[in-house]
Design an enzyme around this catalytic site. Structure first.
Site, PDB file in Angstrom:
ATOM      1  N   TYR A 156     -11.474  -2.137   0.617  1.00  0.00           N
ATOM      2  CA  TYR A 156     -11.313  -1.991   2.180  1.00  0.00           C
ATOM      3  C   TYR A 156      -9.819  -1.060   2.334  1.00  0.00           C
ATOM      4  O   TYR A 156      -9.669  -1.006   3.777  1.00  0.00           O
ATOM      5  CB  TYR A 156     -11.083  -3.614   2.823  1.00  0.00           C
ATOM      6  CG  TYR A 156      -9.511  -4.066   2.957  1.00  0.00           C
ATOM      7  CD1 TYR A 156      -8.786  -4.515   1.824  1.00  0.00           C
ATOM      8  CD2 TYR A 156      -8.960  -4.054   3.996  1.00  0.00           C
ATOM      9  CE1 TYR A 156      -7.756  -4.950   1.844  1.00  0.00           C
ATOM     10  CE2 TYR A 156      -7.819  -4.781   4.274  1.00  0.00           C
ATOM     11  CZ  TYR A 156      -7.035  -5.026   3.034  1.00  0.00           C
ATOM     12  OH  TYR A 156      -6.055  -5.534   3.249  1.00  0.00           O
ATOM     13  N   ARG A 157      -9.152  -0.796   1.368  1.00  0.00           N
ATOM     14  CA  ARG A 157      -7.984  -0.527   1.660  1.00  0.00           C
ATOM     15  C   ARG A 157      -7.454   0.032   0.308  1.00  0.00           C
ATOM     16  O   ARG A 157      -7.560  -0.547  -0.679  1.00  0.00           O
ATOM     17  CB  ARG A 157      -6.981  -1.414   2.375  1.00  0.00           C
ATOM     18  CG  ARG A 157      -5.790  -0.870   3.123  1.00  0.00           C
ATOM     19  CD  ARG A 157      -5.041  -1.893   3.910  1.00  0.00           C
ATOM     20  NE  ARG A 157      -3.787  -1.813   4.320  1.00  0.00           N
ATOM     21  CZ  ARG A 157      -3.233  -2.689   5.170  1.00  0.00           C
ATOM     22  NH1 ARG A 157      -3.723  -3.865   5.448  1.00  0.00           N
ATOM     23  NH2 ARG A 157      -2.117  -2.404   5.795  1.00  0.00           N
TER      24      ARG A 157
ATOM     25  N   TYR B 289       0.727  -1.134  -0.099  1.00  0.00           N
ATOM     26  CA  TYR B 289       0.037  -0.049  -0.111  1.00  0.00           C
ATOM     27  C   TYR B 289       0.903   1.221  -0.007  1.00  0.00           C
ATOM     28  O   TYR B 289       0.155   2.386   0.355  1.00  0.00           O
ATOM     29  CB  TYR B 289      -0.830  -0.150   1.133  1.00  0.00           C
ATOM     30  CG  TYR B 289      -1.899  -1.341   1.200  1.00  0.00           C
ATOM     31  CD1 TYR B 289      -3.016  -1.474   0.242  1.00  0.00           C
ATOM     32  CD2 TYR B 289      -1.577  -2.350   2.045  1.00  0.00           C
ATOM     33  CE1 TYR B 289      -3.657  -2.557   0.181  1.00  0.00           C
ATOM     34  CE2 TYR B 289      -2.248  -3.575   2.014  1.00  0.00           C
ATOM     35  CZ  TYR B 289      -3.326  -3.678   1.232  1.00  0.00           C
ATOM     36  OH  TYR B 289      -3.799  -4.883   1.168  1.00  0.00           O
TER      37      TYR B 289
END
Ligand code: ADP
Length: 525
Positions: free
Chosen positions: A463-464, A91
């Site tokens: 979710y992310r 991420y």
């Protein structure tokens, strides 16, 4: 020396800010050389890592030092990107969303402040890694819940909604009580921590009034400096179950069989479903299977699965109970899965007093990171993570859509799905590419953006998101003309009027920097 400056900050102001930071933390903890900056960039970036190049980093050692940094950052309008260990795998690692943001590296605040054996919790600072906590818990009969690899911090992972494999595997839900520094330097405590002298801070999440812990996860409203996390008392027994199903069409029945077992707590922890592509990754390097630049053909996958003796789908989960309880749980689970033709079940068991085994995931390690070198390295990696109701038809709908788009873009569709609570499943569809291959990285970017549009069209959010896709993720949450984002922005502007904390995090931009947001609903890759 080539410099990177925060947008809109004149160079003399930046220099004054650096001097002020150095006065607070000492010159050796302010990092601005090119080499320093590179060490905070994403080594697995999906595209040009310079898009997220920081202007530097500053590494305080105490809450007081962070307060000193905030004062100067407010004065000179220097944006700061707080990280705990800064490992945020897939991420963005330590890199900021906005180029020129300064990384606020909190690794040096690395104390385990408390381990309470009676009530089974720990209180940690940002820089406590999974390795640190693991070491700290040795001999205490308390288990932590770690992710598949132990690269990062306990706090960073929980704040980002990471996942593990025990009764407390939904890490954001295991948080209980925080100390937070606001952008203006004020310290406050959430929940029972607001009661002077409380001994209930890590025992009761609700507190009095709104529950705020969640507002500091995946957010840019404050800097978390202390966090309570619930631990699991060593169980009397444990079993690990892996069930494999032969056919691609078995996904819906797999989900519909798992759901009631999870809802009635027969399966009492998170489960992980893996697809056939994920199973064949076990060969280690793609060229052992296939040389084409397109998606692995179905026949290649099927042949390899046969060789390995694997089915197309597997699900793995842990059960925690005393031995007689495990017997009952296992019997019920076996009866349910025996109804599916071709299902096979493998069980490992442990009881208190026996040595811990690798399958119990109570050890720390970095092994699973190796998967990113699938194309021979150096690998790059992010993932697309849609949230789905735990209903077979819905999971199948989303999976088919995702798989089809991966095939179209020629990226191997490596999927794990995490049954977190009893009612939802988060799919993690990994995009693994050779990061030096511009054409392949371009396909990965286009794939991600196509998927966000496709998923939003059928009412699905993620979710992310990697820093490169934070605005795309936020754009999926658009009910009533982005009312949720307008609400977030109102809070942001109120708490952080100078917009210094993590601009653009999760798509939340402060007023002064909203022009930095990627255009909504954009079509280009
Ligand atoms: P880890 O090293 O545990 O994988 P990071 O330290 O990279 O995790 O943190 C992941 C993300 O969580 C960061 O990019 C940041 O947005 C947020 N974050 C991490 N630590 C804090 C903190 N102490 N306060 C506020 N946000 C944080």
């Amino acid at each position: 020396m080539r410099r990177v400056l925060p947008p809109g900050v004149p160079e003399p102001d930046f220099d004054l800010a650096l001097q002020a930071f150095a006065a607070v933390v000492g010159r050796q903890w302010v990092f601005t050389t090119e080499e320093d900056r590179h060490s905070y960039m994403d080594p697995m970036s999906v595209g040009d890592p310079a898009e997220h190049e920081p202007s530097g980093a500053v590494a305080p050692q105490s809450v007081e030092e962070i307060q000193g940094i905030l004062k100067a950052a407010n004065q000179y309008r220097i944006p700061l990107w707080p990280v705990s260990m800064g490992k945020n795998f897939a991420y963005g690692t330590a890199a900021p969303r906005m180029r020129g943001t300064m990384v606020l590296d909190l690794k040096r605040l690395n104390r385990v402040l408390e381990v309470n054996a009676e009530l089974a919790y720990a209180v940690v600072e940002p820089g406590v890694s999974f390795f640190d906590l693991h070491r700290h818990l040795q001999g205490r009969k308390l288990w932590m819940s770690g992710p598949s690899h132990s690269w990062g911090s306990v706090m960073g992972n929980a704040l980002e909604h990471g996942v593990g494999y025990t009764l407390y595997g939904v890490h954001a839900e295991a948080i209980c009580g925080m100390e937070v520094l606001l952008a203006n330097g004020e310290i406050f405590r959430t929940g029972m921590g607001a009661v002077d002298g409380s001994r209930e801070w890590q025992t009761y999440k609700q507190g009095y009034g709104p529950i705020w812990d969640g507002a500091f996860t995946q957010a840019n409203f404050g800097i978390v400096t202390k966090m309570g996390i619930w631990l699991m008392p060593e169980p009397e027994g444990m079993a690990s179950v892996t069930i494999s199903l032969p056919n691609e069409e078995d996904l819906a029945v797999l989900v519909d069989t798992l759901r009631p077992l999870r809802l009635n707590d027969t399966i009492n922890s998170t489960y992980t479903i893996a697809n056939g592509v994920r199973h064949v990754f076990r060969v280690g390097s793609r060229d052992r299977l296939y040389q084409g630049r397109d998606h692995l053909p179905k026949q290649v996958i099927a042949d390899q699965l046969k060789k390995q003796g694997d089915g197309w789908w597997s699900v793995t989960f842990n059960l925690f109970d005393r031995p007689e309880g495990l017997d009952i749980r296992l019997r019920v689970i076996r009866e349910a899965f025996d109804r599916i033709p071709g299902s096979r079940m493998v069980i490992e068991r442990w009881r208190q007093g026996e040595p811990l085994a690798a399958w119990m995931r109570q050890d720390v390690g970095l092994g699973p990171l190796g998967v990113i070198d699938w194309h021979g390295g150096p690998g790059g990696h992010t993932d697309f993570g849609p949230v789905m109701a735990a209903v077979g038809s819905r999971v199948r709908e989303v999976y088919d859509l995702v798989y089809r788009r991966f095939v179209e873009h020629g990226i191997d569709c490596f999927v794990g799905m995490f049954g977190l609570g009893s009612r939802s499943i988060v799919m993690v569809a990994d995009l693994i590419y050779n990061k030096n291959d511009e054409e392949m990285t371009g396909r990965a970017r286009a794939l991600f953006r196509t998927l966000t549009r496709d998923a939003a069209r059928i009412g699905v959010g993620i979710y992310r998101a990697h820093i490169s896709f934070m605005d795309d993720g936020a754009d999926m949450y658009r009910h009533n003309d982005h009312a949720l984002m307008r609400f977030n922005e109102r809070i942001k502007d109120c708490l952080d009027p100078n917009g210094i904390l993590a601009p653009g995090k999760q798509g939340i931009w402060p007023k002064s920097l909203r022009t930095q947001r990627s255009p909504r609903g954009r079509r280009e890759p």
